[in-house]
Design a protein around this motif. Structure first.
Motif, PDB file in Angstrom:
ATOM      1  N   PHE A  84     -15.531  40.597  68.135  1.00 35.47           N
ATOM      2  CA  PHE A  84     -15.065  39.227  68.321  1.00 35.47           C
ATOM      3  C   PHE A  84     -14.863  38.508  66.989  1.00 35.47           C
ATOM      4  O   PHE A  84     -14.075  37.557  66.920  1.00 35.47           O
ATOM      5  CB  PHE A  84     -16.018  38.459  69.233  1.00 35.47           C
ATOM      6  N   LEU A  85     -15.524  38.968  65.942  1.00 36.16           N
ATOM      7  CA  LEU A  85     -15.244  38.424  64.611  1.00 36.16           C
ATOM      8  C   LEU A  85     -13.801  38.722  64.216  1.00 36.16           C
ATOM      9  O   LEU A  85     -13.119  37.877  63.612  1.00 36.16           O
ATOM     10  CB  LEU A  85     -16.202  39.018  63.577  1.00 36.16           C
ATOM     11  N   SER A  91     -12.267  35.177  60.896  1.00 40.75           N
ATOM     12  CA  SER A  91     -13.186  34.963  59.785  1.00 40.75           C
ATOM     13  C   SER A  91     -14.548  34.593  60.346  1.00 40.75           C
ATOM     14  O   SER A  91     -14.670  34.212  61.513  1.00 40.75           O
ATOM     15  CB  SER A  91     -12.684  33.868  58.846  1.00 40.75           C
ATOM     16  N   GLY A  92     -15.568  34.703  59.521  1.00 47.85           N
ATOM     17  CA  GLY A  92     -16.912  34.357  59.968  1.00 47.85           C
ATOM     18  C   GLY A  92     -17.906  34.493  58.829  1.00 47.85           C
ATOM     19  O   GLY A  92     -17.555  34.896  57.711  1.00 47.85           O
ATOM     20  N   ARG A  93     -19.126  34.140  59.118  1.00 49.92           N
ATOM     21  CA  ARG A  93     -20.194  34.234  58.116  1.00 49.92           C
ATOM     22  C   ARG A  93     -21.175  35.324  58.529  1.00 49.92           C
ATOM     23  O   ARG A  93     -21.379  35.574  59.718  1.00 49.92           O
ATOM     24  CB  ARG A  93     -20.923  32.892  57.980  1.00 49.92           C
ATOM     25  N   LEU A 100     -16.770  36.276  55.501  1.00 52.16           N
ATOM     26  CA  LEU A 100     -15.759  37.318  55.569  1.00 52.16           C
ATOM     27  C   LEU A 100     -14.466  36.663  56.035  1.00 52.16           C
ATOM     28  O   LEU A 100     -14.394  36.122  57.143  1.00 52.16           O
ATOM     29  CB  LEU A 100     -16.169  38.436  56.531  1.00 52.16           C
ATOM     30  N   ALA A 101     -13.457  36.688  55.179  1.00 52.59           N
ATOM     31  CA  ALA A 101     -12.171  36.068  55.477  1.00 52.59           C
ATOM     32  C   ALA A 101     -11.150  37.148  55.811  1.00 52.59           C
ATOM     33  O   ALA A 101     -11.243  38.293  55.344  1.00 52.59           O
ATOM     34  CB  ALA A 101     -11.692  35.249  54.278  1.00 52.59           C
ATOM     35  N   GLU A 152     -14.533  39.556  51.144  1.00 49.24           N
ATOM     36  CA  GLU A 152     -15.739  38.754  51.015  1.00 49.24           C
ATOM     37  C   GLU A 152     -15.473  37.508  50.169  1.00 49.24           C
ATOM     38  O   GLU A 152     -14.801  37.575  49.144  1.00 49.24           O
ATOM     39  CB  GLU A 152     -16.855  39.579  50.379  1.00 49.24           C
ATOM     40  N   GLU A 153     -16.003  36.383  50.622  1.00 48.93           N
ATOM     41  CA  GLU A 153     -15.904  35.136  49.869  1.00 48.93           C
ATOM     42  C   GLU A 153     -17.278  34.487  49.791  1.00 48.93           C
ATOM     43  O   GLU A 153     -18.045  34.532  50.744  1.00 48.93           O
ATOM     44  CB  GLU A 153     -14.928  34.161  50.534  1.00 48.93           C
TER      45      GLU A 153
END
Length: 385
Positions: free
Chosen positions: A204-205, A210-212, A224-225, A283-284
């Motif tokens: 689902f990410l 994007s998500g943390r 994560l972008a 990765e950001e």
């Protein structure tokens, strides 16, 4: 189709082989189509339901973010310059600003209806590790080196905004692997960014884009972008389960899909592989936890004031007034938002994906949202002729 009777053989081969891999990605956004007058009807601000009661202060940061991305365009330069002088705490001044510099247009879909669909998305939080161990067994990957992104627009302007994704197989360019082929081959070994503790959360990410990820070992949280995609079309696993008769209409929310899969673990791979699309990340670092992920415009999204649209119909960066309802509810949700993102499943003129923000509460709202929608596009006023 392209206004020419002859297209070189290479182009025909690419289009034939990779048509399913044709998508649009930032920062190259397709120019909006020339919409017929009957599908973009100029109206008055008094035609926008609850326009005068919307909280203008809440949308102002999102509007200023749009100016960061498109403020140098000719039709936006003066507007964005004037915006700098507006008091961010003055509701009346902000409302007057929009009424002074924009005209609202009622948007009608290709089918002639002004009613479309609103869904929701959010930025989830996962738990992970830099290393595969214990409960951390599901990887999230960076873009592989063999993924080709072919841009034909320099030679064929008609194809502007389209990207052909594939890989080399000998001297041939072929479509990139599907989800099932990627998972079976192990070809992404070594490209892992992190390992997470839940395969469904990882899936689902990809849908959210994007998500943390919280890393307990270091206490660090990373973002994560979206980096790229394998080019395969997105297929809804909710629709797959509906078609199989496993879920009933109205039961295909993200939460209900997860619950069904957890009750039927032996069918996990079958269901996930029904969506051949596969998303790769980068990765950001998170410098401001209050700031949302970047959308297709390359600017942070604002919770409950940013939407994803089909950029062929709605220009990115533009204000859009939406008339929909809260998830699973008749309670109106009417407000001014900013078109700042795109999505593989967001197709059509009267279509929006509403960004709920970060965390589990936002996820609950996003997962339930599938509401009727009407929209009005705000465009810069044209000089009087």
């Amino acid at each position: 189709m392209f206004g020419k009777r002859f297209i070189p053989y290479f182009v025909l081969v690419c289009l034939a082989v990779l048509l399913a891999s044709c998508t649009t990605t930032p920062p190259e956004i397709p120019e909006p189509e020339v919409v017929p007058p009957e599908r973009r009807q100029r109206v008055s601000f008094t035609d926008l339901p609850d326009w005068n009661t919307d909280n203008m202060k809440a949308v102002w940061p999102a509007f200023l973010n749009s100016c960061r991305a498109i403020g140098k365009r000719t039709d936006w330069q003066n507007i964005c310059l004037k915006a700098r002088g507006i008091d961010k705490n003055d509701q009346a001044a902000i409302r007057t600003f929009f009424e002074s510099y924009f005209d609202p247009y009622r948007i009608v879909g290709e089918n002639g209806s002004d009613t479309g669909l609103a869904t929701g998305y959010y930025e989830p939080l996962l738990t992970g590790s830099r290393n595969r161990k214990g409960k951390f067994q599901t990887a999230l990957y960076r873009q592989p080196d063999d993924l080709l992104v072919i841009d034909l627009a320099s030679a064929y302007p008609q194809l502007k905004g389209l990207r052909l994704r594939g890989k080399l197989e000998g001297h041939r360019v072929v479509p990139y692997d599907t989800r099932a082929e990627i998972e079976k081959s192990g070809k992404l070994d070594g490209n892992e960014i992190v390992w997470v503790d839940d395969v469904l959360d990882a899936f689902f990410l990809e849908i959210q884009g994007s998500g943390r990820v919280y890393l307990p070992e270091s206490g660090e949280t990373i973002r994560l972008a979206y980096a790229n995609q394998n080019g395969r079309p997105y297929r809804s696993i909710g629709r797959y389960l509906l078609d199989k008769g496993e879920l009933k209409p109205g039961q295909a929310s993200a939460q209900q899909i997860k619950e069904w899969i957890r009750k039927n673990p032996e069918r996990l791979r079958e269901v996930l592989d029904a969506n051949p699309s596969y998303v790769f990340f980068r990765e950001e670092k998170i410098t401001d936890p209050e700031e949302g992920p970047k959308g297709a415009l390359g600017i942070p999204l604002t919770a409950e004031r940013s939407i994803a649209v089909d950029p062929r119909h709605i220009p990115l960066g533009a204000p859009v007034f939406i008339d929909t309802t809260q998830p699973y509810s008749p309670v109106p949700l009417r407000k001014l938002v900013m078109a700042q993102d795109t999505g593989g499943a967001i197709k059509g003129a009267v279509r929006a994906d509403y960004f709920w923000g970060f965390g589990s509460d936002a996820g609950k709202q996003a997962g339930k949202m599938k509401q009727k929608l009407k929209i009005w596009l705000l465009l810069p006023k044209q000089p009087e002729k």
